[in-house]
Design a protein around this motif. Sequence first.
Motif, PDB file in Angstrom:
ATOM      1  N   GLN A 237      42.220  40.017  35.093  1.00 40.75           N
ATOM      2  CA  GLN A 237      42.033  38.600  34.791  1.00 40.75           C
ATOM      3  C   GLN A 237      41.689  37.803  36.043  1.00 40.75           C
ATOM      4  OE1 GLN A 237      45.809  38.056  32.826  1.00 40.75           O
ATOM      5  NE2 GLN A 237      44.881  38.232  30.794  1.00 40.75           N
ATOM      6  N   ALA A 238      42.343  38.131  37.162  1.00 44.52           N
ATOM      7  CA  ALA A 238      42.039  37.450  38.424  1.00 44.52           C
ATOM      8  C   ALA A 238      40.609  37.762  38.859  1.00 44.52           C
ATOM      9  CB  ALA A 238      43.029  37.872  39.503  1.00 44.52           C
ATOM     10  N   GLY A 239      40.197  39.013  38.703  1.00 45.56           N
ATOM     11  CA  GLY A 239      38.832  39.401  39.057  1.00 45.56           C
ATOM     12  C   GLY A 239      37.795  38.680  38.218  1.00 45.56           C
ATOM     13  N   ALA A 240      38.065  38.567  36.934  1.00 48.10           N
ATOM     14  CA  ALA A 240      37.136  37.866  36.041  1.00 48.10           C
ATOM     15  C   ALA A 240      37.045  36.388  36.413  1.00 48.10           C
ATOM     16  CB  ALA A 240      37.581  38.021  34.593  1.00 48.10           C
ATOM     17  N   GLY A 241      38.192  35.778  36.651  1.00 47.32           N
ATOM     18  CA  GLY A 241      38.196  34.364  37.016  1.00 47.32           C
ATOM     19  C   GLY A 241      37.517  34.104  38.347  1.00 47.32           C
TER      20      GLY A 241
ATOM     21  N   LEU B 245      31.497  33.361  49.450  1.00 45.41           N
ATOM     22  CA  LEU B 245      31.090  33.796  48.106  1.00 45.41           C
ATOM     23  C   LEU B 245      30.967  35.314  48.034  1.00 45.41           C
ATOM     24  CD1 LEU B 245      28.413  31.063  47.323  1.00 45.41           C
ATOM     25  CD2 LEU B 245      30.661  31.320  46.232  1.00 45.41           C
ATOM     26  N   GLY B 246      30.342  35.916  49.049  1.00 42.13           N
ATOM     27  CA  GLY B 246      30.189  37.371  49.057  1.00 42.13           C
ATOM     28  C   GLY B 246      31.526  38.081  49.114  1.00 42.13           C
ATOM     29  N   ALA B 247      32.388  37.633  50.007  1.00 40.57           N
ATOM     30  CA  ALA B 247      33.716  38.238  50.123  1.00 40.57           C
ATOM     31  C   ALA B 247      34.524  38.017  48.841  1.00 40.57           C
ATOM     32  CB  ALA B 247      34.455  37.663  51.326  1.00 40.57           C
ATOM     33  N   GLY B 248      34.407  36.825  48.279  1.00 44.63           N
ATOM     34  CA  GLY B 248      35.101  36.543  47.017  1.00 44.63           C
ATOM     35  C   GLY B 248      34.635  37.460  45.903  1.00 44.63           C
ATOM     36  N   LEU B 249      33.335  37.719  45.849  1.00 45.23           N
ATOM     37  CA  LEU B 249      32.803  38.620  44.823  1.00 45.23           C
ATOM     38  C   LEU B 249      33.306  40.040  45.034  1.00 45.23           C
ATOM     39  CD1 LEU B 249      30.990  39.024  42.356  1.00 45.23           C
ATOM     40  CD2 LEU B 249      29.067  39.369  43.948  1.00 45.23           C
ATOM     41  N   VAL B 250      33.302  40.513  46.274  1.00 52.77           N
ATOM     42  CA  VAL B 250      33.798  41.861  46.566  1.00 52.77           C
ATOM     43  C   VAL B 250      35.259  41.994  46.144  1.00 52.77           C
ATOM     44  CG1 VAL B 250      34.388  43.473  48.434  1.00 52.77           C
ATOM     45  CG2 VAL B 250      32.136  42.372  48.396  1.00 52.77           C
ATOM     46  N   ILE B 251      36.082  41.042  46.535  1.00 52.60           N
ATOM     47  CA  ILE B 251      37.510  41.078  46.185  1.00 52.60           C
ATOM     48  C   ILE B 251      37.692  41.004  44.671  1.00 52.60           C
ATOM     49  CG2 ILE B 251      39.684  39.781  46.341  1.00 52.60           C
ATOM     50  CD1 ILE B 251      38.710  39.032  49.247  1.00 52.60           C
ATOM     51  N   ALA B 252      36.928  40.134  44.029  1.00 51.39           N
ATOM     52  CA  ALA B 252      37.025  39.988  42.574  1.00 51.39           C
ATOM     53  C   ALA B 252      36.669  41.281  41.850  1.00 51.39           C
ATOM     54  CB  ALA B 252      36.106  38.856  42.103  1.00 51.39           C
ATOM     55  N   ARG B 253      35.629  41.935  42.316  1.00 50.47           N
ATOM     56  CA  ARG B 253      35.193  43.167  41.656  1.00 50.47           C
ATOM     57  C   ARG B 253      36.156  44.322  41.907  1.00 50.47           C
ATOM     58  NH1 ARG B 253      33.502  42.775  37.471  1.00 50.47           N
ATOM     59  NH2 ARG B 253      34.757  40.969  37.663  1.00 50.47           N
ATOM     60  N   PHE B 254      36.752  44.377  43.100  1.00 48.67           N
ATOM     61  CA  PHE B 254      37.772  45.393  43.349  1.00 48.67           C
ATOM     62  C   PHE B 254      38.982  45.149  42.458  1.00 48.67           C
ATOM     63  CE2 PHE B 254      35.659  46.714  47.286  1.00 48.67           C
ATOM     64  CZ  PHE B 254      35.905  48.082  47.259  1.00 48.67           C
ATOM     65  N   ALA B 255      39.398  43.893  42.348  1.00 45.64           N
ATOM     66  CA  ALA B 255      40.547  43.567  41.502  1.00 45.64           C
ATOM     67  C   ALA B 255      40.270  43.931  40.050  1.00 45.64           C
ATOM     68  CB  ALA B 255      40.883  42.076  41.624  1.00 45.64           C
ATOM     69  N   SER B 256      39.082  43.598  39.582  1.00 45.12           N
ATOM     70  CA  SER B 256      38.728  43.900  38.205  1.00 45.12           C
ATOM     71  C   SER B 256      38.720  45.404  37.951  1.00 45.12           C
ATOM     72  CB  SER B 256      37.360  43.293  37.874  1.00 45.12           C
ATOM     73  OG  SER B 256      37.034  43.546  36.532  1.00 45.12           O
ATOM     74  N   ALA B 257      38.090  46.151  38.858  1.00 45.27           N
ATOM     75  CA  ALA B 257      38.031  47.611  38.689  1.00 45.27           C
ATOM     76  C   ALA B 257      39.427  48.224  38.742  1.00 45.27           C
ATOM     77  CB  ALA B 257      37.137  48.232  39.760  1.00 45.27           C
ATOM     78  N   TRP B 258      40.263  47.713  39.630  1.00 49.96           N
ATOM     79  CA  TRP B 258      41.629  48.222  39.726  1.00 49.96           C
ATOM     80  C   TRP B 258      42.404  47.914  38.445  1.00 49.96           C
ATOM     81  CZ3 TRP B 258      46.431  45.628  41.670  1.00 49.96           C
ATOM     82  CH2 TRP B 258      47.478  46.534  41.827  1.00 49.96           C
ATOM     83  N   GLY B 259      42.264  46.694  37.960  1.00 49.65           N
ATOM     84  CA  GLY B 259      42.944  46.329  36.718  1.00 49.65           C
ATOM     85  C   GLY B 259      42.471  47.158  35.540  1.00 49.65           C
ATOM     86  N   LEU B 260      41.170  47.396  35.456  1.00 48.32           N
ATOM     87  CA  LEU B 260      40.629  48.219  34.366  1.00 48.32           C
ATOM     88  C   LEU B 260      41.019  49.682  34.517  1.00 48.32           C
ATOM     89  CD1 LEU B 260      37.139  46.562  33.954  1.00 48.32           C
ATOM     90  CD2 LEU B 260      38.802  46.912  32.127  1.00 48.32           C
ATOM     91  N   SER B 261      41.314  50.113  35.729  1.00 50.73           N
ATOM     92  CA  SER B 261      41.751  51.492  35.951  1.00 50.73           C
ATOM     93  C   SER B 261      43.185  51.699  35.481  1.00 50.73           C
ATOM     94  CB  SER B 261      41.658  51.845  37.437  1.00 50.73           C
ATOM     95  OG  SER B 261      40.323  51.805  37.855  1.00 50.73           O
ATOM     96  N   ARG B 262      43.916  50.624  35.373  1.00 58.18           N
ATOM     97  CA  ARG B 262      45.309  50.706  34.939  1.00 58.18           C
ATOM     98  C   ARG B 262      45.456  50.596  33.429  1.00 58.18           C
ATOM     99  NH1 ARG B 262      48.127  46.249  38.069  1.00 58.18           N
ATOM    100  NH2 ARG B 262      49.946  47.041  36.992  1.00 58.18           N
TER     101      ARG B 262
ATOM    102  N   LEU C 195      43.085  49.196  29.604  1.00 54.00           N
ATOM    103  CA  LEU C 195      41.958  48.494  28.985  1.00 54.00           C
ATOM    104  C   LEU C 195      42.387  47.128  28.463  1.00 54.00           C
ATOM    105  CD1 LEU C 195      40.148  51.379  27.095  1.00 54.00           C
ATOM    106  CD2 LEU C 195      39.349  50.145  29.096  1.00 54.00           C
ATOM    107  N   GLY C 196      43.671  46.900  28.413  1.00 48.10           N
ATOM    108  CA  GLY C 196      44.192  45.604  27.979  1.00 48.10           C
ATOM    109  C   GLY C 196      44.217  44.620  29.131  1.00 48.10           C
ATOM    110  N   PRO C 197      44.734  43.433  28.884  1.00 49.73           N
ATOM    111  CA  PRO C 197      44.779  42.420  29.939  1.00 49.73           C
ATOM    112  C   PRO C 197      45.759  42.817  31.048  1.00 49.73           C
ATOM    113  CG  PRO C 197      45.892  41.637  27.962  1.00 49.73           C
ATOM    114  CD  PRO C 197      45.271  42.963  27.616  1.00 49.73           C
ATOM    115  N   THR C 198      45.286  42.750  32.274  1.00 49.43           N
ATOM    116  CA  THR C 198      46.141  42.971  33.438  1.00 49.43           C
ATOM    117  C   THR C 198      45.878  41.822  34.401  1.00 49.43           C
ATOM    118  OG1 THR C 198      44.485  44.275  34.620  1.00 49.43           O
ATOM    119  CG2 THR C 198      46.036  45.500  33.223  1.00 49.43           C
TER     120      THR C 198
END
Length: 134
Positions: A109-113, A83-100, A102-105
């Motif tokens: 989406q993977a980070g949110a899910g 769970l902890g590792a999944g959260l870390v990966i999810a949050r990195f993915a989300s931040a990376w997607g938002l850095s690219r 503001l629309g859906p990336t």
Amino acid sequence: MSIATPLVAAAYAAFLGLFAVALTVRVILGRVKTGIQAGDGGNAQLAQAIRAHANFAEQVPLALLLIALAEAAGAPTGLIHALGAGLVIARFASAWGLSRSLGPTMPRQAGAGATALVVAVASVLIAYRVFAGH
């Protein structure tokens, strides 16, 4: 049921805390660079940095709390690590997607899910441990 100190969750909290600092510094540097002290002033890069930070602040506290409570309630250590590792990966993915964008990336989406999955699994673990008496 005895309550254990959630040291595994604490380790992930420490790591995510440092990630939160990095996201905060990114917003601060964007504000210094642009001279925009409130809001995003229409600057897309600053808006993306602000949104990545805000999304982290919206999602991580509850997820970490649930992971820590699941650990304290006696959930298996391997599952807490997952769970902890999944959260870390999810949050990195989300931040990376938002850095690219503001629309859906895909990373956003993977980070949110994945974050929603971590919250759901931790919640079910807690309910099972509490209500089933395990």
